[in-house]
Design an enzyme around this catalytic site. Sequence first.
Site, PDB file in Angstrom:
ATOM      1  N   SER A   1       0.811  -1.222   0.000  1.00  0.00           N
ATOM      2  CA  SER A   1       0.000   0.000   0.000  1.00  0.00           C
ATOM      3  C   SER A   1       0.843   1.271   0.000  1.00  0.00           C
ATOM      4  O   SER A   1       0.424   2.312   0.492  1.00  0.00           O
ATOM      5  CB  SER A   1      -0.954   0.032   1.205  1.00  0.00           C
ATOM      6  OG  SER A   1      -1.749  -1.120   1.218  1.00  0.00           O
ATOM      7  N   ARG A   2       2.036   1.150  -0.517  1.00  0.00           N
ATOM      8  CA  ARG A   2       2.938   2.303  -0.628  1.00  0.00           C
ATOM      9  C   ARG A   2       3.314   2.901   0.728  1.00  0.00           C
ATOM     10  O   ARG A   2       3.732   4.047   0.831  1.00  0.00           O
ATOM     11  CB  ARG A   2       2.343   3.394  -1.531  1.00  0.00           C
ATOM     12  CG  ARG A   2       1.967   2.890  -2.891  1.00  0.00           C
ATOM     13  CD  ARG A   2       2.452   3.798  -4.026  1.00  0.00           C
ATOM     14  NE  ARG A   2       2.600   3.049  -5.264  1.00  0.00           N
ATOM     15  CZ  ARG A   2       3.767   2.725  -5.803  1.00  0.00           C
ATOM     16  NH1 ARG A   2       4.898   3.095  -5.252  1.00  0.00           N
ATOM     17  NH2 ARG A   2       3.820   2.046  -6.921  1.00  0.00           N
ATOM     18  N   LEU A   3       3.142   2.086   1.785  1.00  0.00           N
ATOM     19  CA  LEU A   3       3.543   2.568   3.114  1.00  0.00           C
ATOM     20  C   LEU A   3       4.987   2.136   3.352  1.00  0.00           C
ATOM     21  O   LEU A   3       5.294   1.326   4.227  1.00  0.00           O
ATOM     22  CB  LEU A   3       2.595   2.012   4.187  1.00  0.00           C
ATOM     23  CG  LEU A   3       1.138   2.446   3.982  1.00  0.00           C
ATOM     24  CD1 LEU A   3       0.226   1.830   5.038  1.00  0.00           C
ATOM     25  CD2 LEU A   3       1.022   3.974   4.021  1.00  0.00           C
ATOM     26  N   HIS A   4       5.845   2.652   2.519  1.00  0.00           N
ATOM     27  CA  HIS A   4       7.230   2.204   2.531  1.00  0.00           C
ATOM     28  C   HIS A   4       7.971   2.728   3.764  1.00  0.00           C
ATOM     29  O   HIS A   4       7.606   3.751   4.330  1.00  0.00           O
ATOM     30  CB  HIS A   4       7.951   2.709   1.276  1.00  0.00           C
ATOM     31  CG  HIS A   4       7.187   2.471   0.026  1.00  0.00           C
ATOM     32  ND1 HIS A   4       6.710   1.230  -0.326  1.00  0.00           N
ATOM     33  CD2 HIS A   4       6.781   3.316  -0.954  1.00  0.00           C
ATOM     34  CE1 HIS A   4       6.066   1.325  -1.477  1.00  0.00           C
ATOM     35  NE2 HIS A   4       6.082   2.572  -1.868  1.00  0.00           N
TER      36      HIS A   4
END
Length: 210
Positions: A188-191
């Site tokens: 979820s692009r929560l890098h």
Amino acid sequence: MDLADLRTDYAAGTDAVRETDDPMELFGTWLEQAAAAGVREPNAMALGTIDPDGGPAVRMVLLRQIREGDLVFYTNLESPKALALRRDPRCALTFWWAELERQVRITGRAAVLPRDDAAAYFATRPRGHQIGAWASPQSRPMAERRELETRIAEAEARFEDQDVPLPPNWGGFAVTAITMEFWQGRPSRLHDRILFEREGSRWLGVRLAP
Ligand SMILES: Cc1cc2nc3c(=O)[nH]c(=O)nc-3n(C[C@H](O)[C@H](O)[C@H](O)COP(=O)(O)O)c2cc1C
């Protein structure tokens, strides 16, 4: 230090800057893991420099050694990148290991390696690479490919039956990192992004928003 430690260290939801271990240790771990994961050319890195006119330039080079904590690559010392770095040693390095969804961004300063060190490394290279280093005036225009082949034949004849010595215009640069950012892709692009900055002999770390 590994990513698990990083997650623990930086999981508290704080963006406070804090003192950390030398991030080169983590870099070494990530490089080993990239090789183990089958990344092709895990030591390939984009090298950004500042042209004499102040403009940007970037190209790939290979990380060949980590020497006293510095990242070392080798090149033609009369190439545009070498001339740029001798004029302004500030540079940037970026690694991308797709299989692990990892990026490392480094900024630092590059210094020409002592000639003895470059000679020791050059001696370990395959003969064809050594001849190529003598034959190729890197990044200069050539009329045709045959010109390169002629220059290679000349270098082969010159060093027939002898070891190929270090060319005067070939050597290494050692990049001392000033900042290192580790980026780990997550769902979820929560890098995860952790930025380390050198401050004197200490390293400070901070989590950045992805
Ligand atoms: C994967 C890869 C690795 C490379 N490694 C090096 C290297 O270690 N040293 C080098 O001089 N050029 C290397 N090159 C070539 C450079 O990208 C570049 O074409 C050349 O060094 C001339 O750059 P310059 O004109 O900016 O000096 C590599 C290219 C690729 C695609």
